[in-house]
Design a protein around this motif. Structure first.
Motif, PDB file in Angstrom:
ATOM      1  N   ASP A   1       0.831  -1.210   0.000  1.00  0.00           N
ATOM      2  CA  ASP A   1       0.000   0.000   0.000  1.00  0.00           C
ATOM      3  C   ASP A   1       0.862   1.256   0.000  1.00  0.00           C
ATOM      4  OD1 ASP A   1      -2.175  -1.715   0.190  1.00  0.00           O
ATOM      5  OD2 ASP A   1      -2.136  -1.674   2.378  1.00  0.00           O
TER       6      ASP A   1
ATOM      7  N   PHE B   1     -16.781   4.590  -2.901  1.00  0.00           N
ATOM      8  CA  PHE B   1     -15.497   3.906  -2.777  1.00  0.00           C
ATOM      9  C   PHE B   1     -15.670   2.602  -2.001  1.00  0.00           C
ATOM     10  CE2 PHE B   1     -11.494   3.410  -0.260  1.00  0.00           C
ATOM     11  CZ  PHE B   1     -10.707   2.968  -1.312  1.00  0.00           C
TER      12      PHE B   1
ATOM     13  N   CYS C   1     -14.710  -1.185  -3.139  1.00  0.00           N
ATOM     14  CA  CYS C   1     -13.904  -2.124  -2.347  1.00  0.00           C
ATOM     15  C   CYS C   1     -14.635  -3.458  -2.189  1.00  0.00           C
ATOM     16  CB  CYS C   1     -13.596  -1.525  -0.980  1.00  0.00           C
ATOM     17  SG  CYS C   1     -12.389  -0.181  -1.003  1.00  0.00           S
TER      18      CYS C   1
ATOM     19  N   SER D   1      -5.866   0.122  -8.885  1.00  0.00           N
ATOM     20  CA  SER D   1      -4.955   1.045  -8.214  1.00  0.00           C
ATOM     21  C   SER D   1      -4.962   2.414  -8.885  1.00  0.00           C
ATOM     22  CB  SER D   1      -3.532   0.470  -8.228  1.00  0.00           C
ATOM     23  OG  SER D   1      -3.463  -0.749  -7.522  1.00  0.00           O
TER      24      SER D   1
ATOM     25  N   TRP E   1      -7.439   3.810 -10.501  1.00  0.00           N
ATOM     26  CA  TRP E   1      -8.698   4.489 -10.179  1.00  0.00           C
ATOM     27  C   TRP E   1      -8.643   5.083  -8.775  1.00  0.00           C
ATOM     28  CZ3 TRP E   1     -12.756   3.837  -6.673  1.00  0.00           C
ATOM     29  CH2 TRP E   1     -13.922   4.551  -6.962  1.00  0.00           C
ATOM     30  N   VAL E   2      -8.139   4.308  -7.822  1.00  0.00           N
ATOM     31  CA  VAL E   2      -8.053   4.803  -6.450  1.00  0.00           C
ATOM     32  C   VAL E   2      -7.122   6.013  -6.381  1.00  0.00           C
ATOM     33  CG1 VAL E   2      -7.299   4.249  -4.102  1.00  0.00           C
ATOM     34  CG2 VAL E   2      -8.611   2.581  -5.410  1.00  0.00           C
TER      35      VAL E   2
ATOM     36  N   ALA F   1      -8.698   9.464  -4.826  1.00  0.00           N
ATOM     37  CA  ALA F   1      -8.391   9.661  -3.406  1.00  0.00           C
ATOM     38  C   ALA F   1      -7.779  11.038  -3.177  1.00  0.00           C
ATOM     39  CB  ALA F   1      -7.429   8.586  -2.919  1.00  0.00           C
TER      40      ALA F   1
ATOM     41  N   ARG G   1      -4.096   9.147   0.368  1.00  0.00           N
ATOM     42  CA  ARG G   1      -3.958   8.032  -0.570  1.00  0.00           C
ATOM     43  C   ARG G   1      -3.565   6.738   0.129  1.00  0.00           C
ATOM     44  NH1 ARG G   1      -0.770  11.379  -5.244  1.00  0.00           N
ATOM     45  NH2 ARG G   1      -2.566  11.943  -6.546  1.00  0.00           N
TER      46      ARG G   1
ATOM     47  N   TRP H   1      -6.569   5.175   1.710  1.00  0.00           N
ATOM     48  CA  TRP H   1      -7.501   4.614   0.726  1.00  0.00           C
ATOM     49  C   TRP H   1      -6.944   3.321   0.115  1.00  0.00           C
ATOM     50  CZ3 TRP H   1     -11.779   7.333  -2.182  1.00  0.00           C
ATOM     51  CH2 TRP H   1     -12.360   8.326  -1.391  1.00  0.00           C
ATOM     52  N   PHE H   2      -5.630   3.294  -0.155  1.00  0.00           N
ATOM     53  CA  PHE H   2      -5.032   2.052  -0.643  1.00  0.00           C
ATOM     54  C   PHE H   2      -5.112   0.951   0.410  1.00  0.00           C
ATOM     55  CE2 PHE H   2      -2.581   4.570  -3.913  1.00  0.00           C
ATOM     56  CZ  PHE H   2      -3.109   3.905  -5.007  1.00  0.00           C
TER      57      PHE H   2
ATOM     58  N   LEU I   1      -8.546  -0.437   0.273  1.00  0.00           N
ATOM     59  CA  LEU I   1      -8.698  -1.285  -0.919  1.00  0.00           C
ATOM     60  C   LEU I   1      -8.099  -2.667  -0.668  1.00  0.00           C
ATOM     61  CD1 LEU I   1      -9.464  -1.579  -3.934  1.00  0.00           C
ATOM     62  CD2 LEU I   1      -7.168  -0.756  -4.474  1.00  0.00           C
TER      63      LEU I   1
END
Length: 237
Positions: free
Chosen positions: A3, A105, A109, A217, A219-220, A224, A229, A232-233, A236
């Motif tokens: 991440d 989001f 996920c 990845s 898109w996130v 984000a 970030r 958010w990763f 995910l």
């Protein structure tokens, strides 16, 4: 760690290059996976102690090299981020320009979770399925090892090419096509237990993962908040 690397990639690379950058990252990950399984097999043959010792040394070297990675988070002193920080975010709905709320989001996920449950079968039920349906003359271990090597080899050799070929495809379509190939490839495994059909199944879901996971990845990273970030990763994953 994965991440953090993804967050640093999204910080260092301009948004237009995210798709290609995550494709290269996935190539490196699979190259390590392929070499690791090969070397691990050789070490395990001589004893598991050697396997743990070499693995520990490799992990320590990775930790030392990570200390040399500069700060990339936007807004931090000395940051090498490619783009200036966006307005502060968090776990609230983000900038309207991105059009993605935390609720959306979370749904994304959840959809990724279903695909991840499927991908986990490669290391759990796939070898059991092959062993159960294989004939007495089948080398189950050798066949399963060949399929693993094929999966990693296809990614290492073609991930960058596939990323470039589908660069013009929208994120949602790339995710949809990748998910369909992934599901079709795994579903077709139950139709045969011969080497060539199984290899074609692995090729199908490998191309699916090459489309889906780098695009997820990408898109996130695009939706984000730049200061969140990593979080958010993490969600995910």
């Amino acid at each position: 760690a994965s991440d953090v690397y993804k967050r640093q990639i999204s910080d260092l690379v301009p948004q237009a290059g995210h798709r290609a950058a995550f494709g290269v990252f996935r190539t490196a990950m699979n190259l390590g996976f392929g070499l690791g399984t090969f070397v691990g097999g050789l070490l395990a043959a001589s004893g598991f102690v050697d396997l743990f010792v070499v693995n520990s040394i490799a992990a320590a070297l990775a930790a030392v090299m990570s200390l040399a990675v500069p700060e990339t988070r936007p807004g931090y002193p000395g940051s090498q981020a490619a783009e200036p920080p966006r307005p502060a975010g968090g776990l609230e709905p983000i900038a309207p320009a991105a059009g993605v709320s935390v609720e959306r989001f979370a749904i994304f996920c959840g959809l990724c979770l279903t695909l991840s449950l499927l991908s986990g079968q490669m290391n759990t039920t796939l070898p059991l399925s092959i062993a159960r349906r294989a004939g007495p003359e089948t080398d189950v271990e050798g066949l399963y090892g060949l399929l693993l090597a094929l999966n990693g080899g296809i990614v290492c050799l073609t991930q960058i090419v596939v990323t470039r070929l589908f660069n013009g495809l929208s994120a949602t379509r790339a995710l949809a096509v990748g998910a369909v190939l992934y599901g079709a490839g795994y579903g077709a495994v139950g139709l045969s237990n011969e080497r060539l059909p199984l290899a074609l199944c692995v090729a199908a879901f490998t191309f699916g993962e090459m489309l889906f996971f780098p695009m997820a990845s990408t898109w996130v990273a695009s939706v984000a908040p730049s200061d969140r970030r990593g979080r958010w990763f993490g969600l995910l994953s």
